[in-house]
Design a protein around this motif. Structure first.
Motif, mmCIF file in Angstrom:
data_model
loop_
_atom_site.group_PDB
_atom_site.id
_atom_site.type_symbol
_atom_site.label_atom_id
_atom_site.label_comp_id
_atom_site.label_asym_id
_atom_site.label_seq_id
_atom_site.Cartn_x
_atom_site.Cartn_y
_atom_site.Cartn_z
ATOM 1 N N LEU A 1 0.829 -1.201 0.000
ATOM 2 C CA LEU A 1 0.000 0.000 0.000
ATOM 3 C C LEU A 1 0.865 1.253 0.000
ATOM 4 C CD1 LEU A 1 -2.884 1.043 0.072
ATOM 5 C CD2 LEU A 1 -2.806 0.931 2.555
ATOM 6 N N GLY A 2 1.959 1.234 0.763
ATOM 7 C CA GLY A 2 2.882 2.377 0.776
ATOM 8 C C GLY A 2 3.526 2.599 -0.586
ATOM 9 N N VAL A 3 3.946 1.519 -1.251
ATOM 10 C CA VAL A 3 4.545 1.633 -2.583
ATOM 11 C C VAL A 3 3.526 2.169 -3.575
ATOM 12 C CG1 VAL A 3 5.448 0.262 -4.509
ATOM 13 C CG2 VAL A 3 6.326 -0.091 -2.204
ATOM 14 N N LEU A 4 2.284 1.690 -3.496
ATOM 15 C CA LEU A 4 1.237 2.153 -4.407
ATOM 16 C C LEU A 4 0.992 3.650 -4.260
ATOM 17 C CD1 LEU A 4 -1.182 1.032 -6.326
ATOM 18 C CD2 LEU A 4 -2.522 1.515 -4.300
ATOM 19 N N VAL A 5 0.911 4.116 -3.022
ATOM 20 C CA VAL A 5 0.647 5.539 -2.792
ATOM 21 C C VAL A 5 1.838 6.389 -3.243
ATOM 22 C CG1 VAL A 5 0.305 7.280 -0.998
ATOM 23 C CG2 VAL A 5 -1.041 5.184 -0.967
ATOM 24 N N ARG A 6 3.059 5.977 -2.885
ATOM 25 C CA ARG A 6 4.231 6.792 -3.203
ATOM 26 C C ARG A 6 4.633 6.735 -4.674
ATOM 27 N NH1 ARG A 6 5.426 4.573 1.738
ATOM 28 N NH2 ARG A 6 5.492 6.084 3.417
ATOM 29 N N LEU B 1 0.359 7.097 -6.978
ATOM 30 C CA LEU B 1 -0.550 8.223 -6.756
ATOM 31 C C LEU B 1 0.167 9.567 -6.738
ATOM 32 C CD1 LEU B 1 -3.109 7.026 -4.076
ATOM 33 C CD2 LEU B 1 -3.434 7.290 -6.511
ATOM 34 N N LEU B 2 1.160 9.706 -5.889
ATOM 35 C CA LEU B 2 1.822 11.012 -5.753
ATOM 36 C C LEU B 2 2.468 11.503 -7.048
ATOM 37 C CD1 LEU B 2 3.280 10.763 -2.149
ATOM 38 C CD2 LEU B 2 1.134 11.776 -2.910
#
Length: 175
Positions: free
Chosen positions: A133-138, A141-142
């Motif tokens: 989830l952290g990899v997906l957001v960073r 998404l960002l």
């Protein structure tokens, strides 16, 4: 008195039948840890907001008005993530025509104000949910704030048996 008809069916009590479509499989559910425990920590100036349902949703706010949201979908099979661009684009600086054109091109390439970009994390295939989830957001998404995603390329299709190969030939080999 009338005699019973030999072809008459005996009286039966109907039993209720439960009907399920043939494609309906068992309704599985995945135990997802509370989202406030696995939601990534974003670097400042991003700040995490308090939500009404911290076990199912998480939200982040940026001072420029950008927002990131996370939500566990029903039955825990997926986590939906999205990012919404803030209300303002960076200003075009005064300078030469080339500098202004480059700044305009950078603004055109980014996610436009008020627009949203969504991605989904399938929890069934994830081995390390918090890290994924952290990899997906960073990483998905960002970066959409500065470089608007065009879409996800389709996975390559397997070759069909008996079908002719449709790969293009090199330019020099055509006659």
């Amino acid at each position: 008195m009338t005699e019973p008809d030999p072809f008459a069916r005996p009286g039966t009590t109907p039993t209720p039948r439960r009907r399920h479509p043939a494609f309906a499989g068992p309704r599985d559910e995945i135990d997802v840890p509370p989202l406030d425990h696995i939601a990534p920590d974003l670097d400042p100036p991003w700040s995490k907001e308090d939500t009404d349902t911290p076990d199912r949703t998480a939200a982040y706010q940026h001072p420029e008005g950008h927002r990131v949201g996370l939500r566990v979908q029903s039955r825990g099979l997926a986590i939906q993530t999205w990012i919404t661009a803030g209300p303002d684009l960076p200003p075009i600086p005064d300078g030469t025509d080339i500098e202004r054109a480059e700044a305009q091109a950078a603004n055109d390439a980014r996610l436009q104000p008020g627009r949203t970009w969504h991605t989904v994390l399938a929890t069934r295939t994830s081995k390390a949910l918090a890290a994924d989830l952290g990899v997906l957001v960073r990483e998905r998404l960002l970066p959409a704030l500065t470089n608007k995603p065009r879409g996800i390329p389709a996975p390559p299709q397997p070759a069909r048996i008996g079908q002719p190969d449709t790969t293009p030939q090199k330019e020099g080999t055509q006659k």
